[in-house]
Design a protein around this motif. Structure first.
Motif, mmCIF file in Angstrom:
data_model
loop_
_atom_site.group_PDB
_atom_site.id
_atom_site.type_symbol
_atom_site.label_atom_id
_atom_site.label_comp_id
_atom_site.label_asym_id
_atom_site.label_seq_id
_atom_site.Cartn_x
_atom_site.Cartn_y
_atom_site.Cartn_z
ATOM 1 N N ARG A 160 -13.760 4.446 -89.959
ATOM 2 C CA ARG A 160 -13.441 5.826 -89.592
ATOM 3 C C ARG A 160 -13.113 6.711 -91.074
ATOM 4 N N ILE A 161 -12.398 5.687 -92.087
ATOM 5 C CA ILE A 161 -12.295 6.502 -93.241
ATOM 6 C C ILE A 161 -13.804 6.722 -94.145
ATOM 7 N N LYS A 162 -14.466 5.481 -94.180
ATOM 8 C CA LYS A 162 -15.905 5.302 -94.978
ATOM 9 C C LYS A 162 -16.873 6.465 -94.107
ATOM 10 N N GLN A 163 -16.473 6.778 -92.897
ATOM 11 C CA GLN A 163 -17.726 7.775 -92.136
ATOM 12 C C GLN A 163 -16.928 9.199 -92.526
ATOM 13 N N GLY A 164 -15.801 9.378 -93.044
ATOM 14 C CA GLY A 164 -15.438 10.875 -93.226
ATOM 15 C C GLY A 164 -14.724 11.193 -91.893
ATOM 16 N N GLU A 165 -14.179 10.444 -90.905
ATOM 17 C CA GLU A 165 -13.530 10.866 -89.869
ATOM 18 C C GLU A 165 -12.287 11.021 -90.019
ATOM 19 N N VAL A 166 -11.560 10.118 -90.844
ATOM 20 C CA VAL A 166 -10.417 10.459 -90.946
ATOM 21 C C VAL A 166 -10.260 10.519 -92.613
ATOM 22 N N LEU A 167 -9.459 11.526 -93.046
ATOM 23 C CA LEU A 167 -9.453 11.997 -94.591
ATOM 24 C C LEU A 167 -7.754 11.735 -95.056
ATOM 25 N N PRO A 168 -7.405 10.605 -95.484
ATOM 26 C CA PRO A 168 -6.081 10.173 -95.587
ATOM 27 C C PRO A 168 -5.296 11.176 -96.435
ATOM 28 N N GLU A 169 -6.022 11.866 -97.396
ATOM 29 C CA GLU A 169 -5.357 12.723 -98.446
ATOM 30 C C GLU A 169 -5.000 14.027 -97.869
ATOM 31 N N THR A 170 -5.505 14.409 -96.730
ATOM 32 C CA THR A 170 -5.291 15.483 -95.836
ATOM 33 C C THR A 170 -4.193 15.467 -94.730
ATOM 34 N N LEU A 171 -3.640 14.060 -94.736
ATOM 35 C CA LEU A 171 -2.523 14.001 -93.458
ATOM 36 C C LEU A 171 -1.403 13.916 -94.021
ATOM 37 N N ASP A 172 -0.481 14.573 -93.046
ATOM 38 C CA ASP A 172 1.022 14.287 -93.167
ATOM 39 C C ASP A 172 1.456 12.982 -92.678
ATOM 40 N N GLU A 173 2.724 12.856 -92.864
ATOM 41 C CA GLU A 173 3.399 11.579 -92.466
ATOM 42 C C GLU A 173 3.255 11.093 -90.944
ATOM 43 N N PRO A 174 3.745 12.286 -90.149
ATOM 44 C CA PRO A 174 3.432 11.855 -88.570
ATOM 45 C C PRO A 174 2.131 11.728 -87.963
ATOM 46 N N THR A 175 1.124 12.462 -88.763
ATOM 47 C CA THR A 175 -0.347 12.469 -88.242
ATOM 48 C C THR A 175 -0.852 11.069 -88.515
ATOM 49 N N ALA A 176 -0.553 10.579 -89.795
ATOM 50 C CA ALA A 176 -0.838 9.239 -90.331
ATOM 51 C C ALA A 176 -0.466 8.092 -89.576
ATOM 52 N N LEU A 177 0.825 8.334 -89.272
ATOM 53 C CA LEU A 177 1.320 7.166 -88.497
ATOM 54 C C LEU A 177 0.754 6.998 -87.262
ATOM 55 N N ALA A 178 0.483 8.148 -86.608
ATOM 56 C CA ALA A 178 -0.168 8.234 -85.290
ATOM 57 C C ALA A 178 -1.153 7.595 -85.106
ATOM 58 N N LEU A 179 -2.207 8.285 -86.150
ATOM 59 C CA LEU A 179 -3.384 7.601 -86.201
ATOM 60 C C LEU A 179 -3.613 6.030 -86.323
ATOM 61 N N MET A 180 -2.588 5.402 -87.392
ATOM 62 C CA MET A 180 -2.456 3.815 -87.522
ATOM 63 C C MET A 180 -2.024 3.188 -86.351
ATOM 64 N N VAL A 181 -1.089 3.851 -85.387
ATOM 65 C CA VAL A 181 -0.561 3.206 -84.246
ATOM 66 C C VAL A 181 -1.868 3.023 -83.358
ATOM 67 N N GLU A 182 -2.556 4.146 -83.187
ATOM 68 C CA GLU A 182 -3.551 4.073 -82.288
ATOM 69 C C GLU A 182 -4.924 3.054 -82.867
ATOM 70 N N ASP A 183 -5.179 3.171 -84.114
ATOM 71 C CA ASP A 183 -6.377 2.259 -84.585
ATOM 72 C C ASP A 183 -5.810 1.416 -85.898
ATOM 73 N N PRO A 184 -5.187 0.461 -85.662
ATOM 74 C CA PRO A 184 -4.630 -0.414 -86.740
ATOM 75 C C PRO A 184 -5.828 -0.696 -87.884
ATOM 76 N N LEU A 185 -6.920 -0.800 -87.654
ATOM 77 C CA LEU A 185 -7.834 -0.821 -88.788
ATOM 78 C C LEU A 185 -7.636 0.077 -89.808
ATOM 79 N N LEU A 186 -7.134 0.971 -89.783
ATOM 80 C CA LEU A 186 -6.592 2.235 -90.881
ATOM 81 C C LEU A 186 -5.650 1.813 -91.756
ATOM 82 N N ILE A 187 -4.897 0.737 -91.082
ATOM 83 C CA ILE A 187 -3.825 0.210 -92.163
ATOM 84 C C ILE A 187 -4.090 -0.479 -93.208
#
Length: 145
Positions: free
Chosen positions: A63-90
């Motif tokens: 999801r990062i390589k495809q540009g769907e998730v842009l870590p540099e644009t995320l705040d802490e709560p959003t980042a954590l919610a995404l990782m709980v949903e999709d642990p491949l992001l961790i």
């Protein structure tokens, strides 16, 4: 030495090298599947300490390589919610020991306390596979490494 809780993606070659190094230093590892853990925001957050949010993420996650998730644009709560949903992001591994908690396998206080010395030219963090599609970060199906 000490007991280390090591959260990995099963089959990951880099995680295998990291585990071998820790074991060679005398640490007792308890290895867990990062993707199968029932993560919560409260349980996951301490692994990231003071790192900037963008450094919490696995840069090779699909999801990062495809540009769907842009870590540099995320705040802490959003980042954590995404990782709980999709642990491949961790960013992996996640490590917990008597010396603290951390993510990734780069020089720093946690690895230093564990006796890990990484040479300047030594990369134990990046994907160990090469080529345009290393397939390291596909969901585990028994075949992907």
């Amino acid at each position: 030495m000490s007991s280390v809780l090591f959260y990995e993606k099963p089959g990951c070659l880099s995680n295998a090298k990291q585990k071998a190094l820790l074991t060679s230093l005398g640490h007792r590892l308890s290895v867990r599947n990062l993707l199968a853990e029932p993560w919560t925001v409260e349980r996951l957050r301490p692994f990231f300490g003071v790192l900037p949010v963008r450094e919490w993420f696995n840069p090779t996650a699909p999801r990062i390589k495809q540009g769907e998730v842009l870590p540099e644009t995320l705040d802490e709560p959003t980042a954590l919610a995404l990782m709980v949903e999709d642990p491949l992001l961790i960013r992996r591994p996640l490590i917990e020991s008597e010396y603290g908690m951390g993510c990734g396998f780069e020089s720093g206080p946690l690895l230093a306390a564990l006796g890990v010395a990484i040479a300047v030219d030594q990369d134990l963090q990046s994907c160990s596979r090469s080529g345009p599609d290393p397939r390291c970060d596909l969901p585990t199906d028994g075949a992907a490494a």
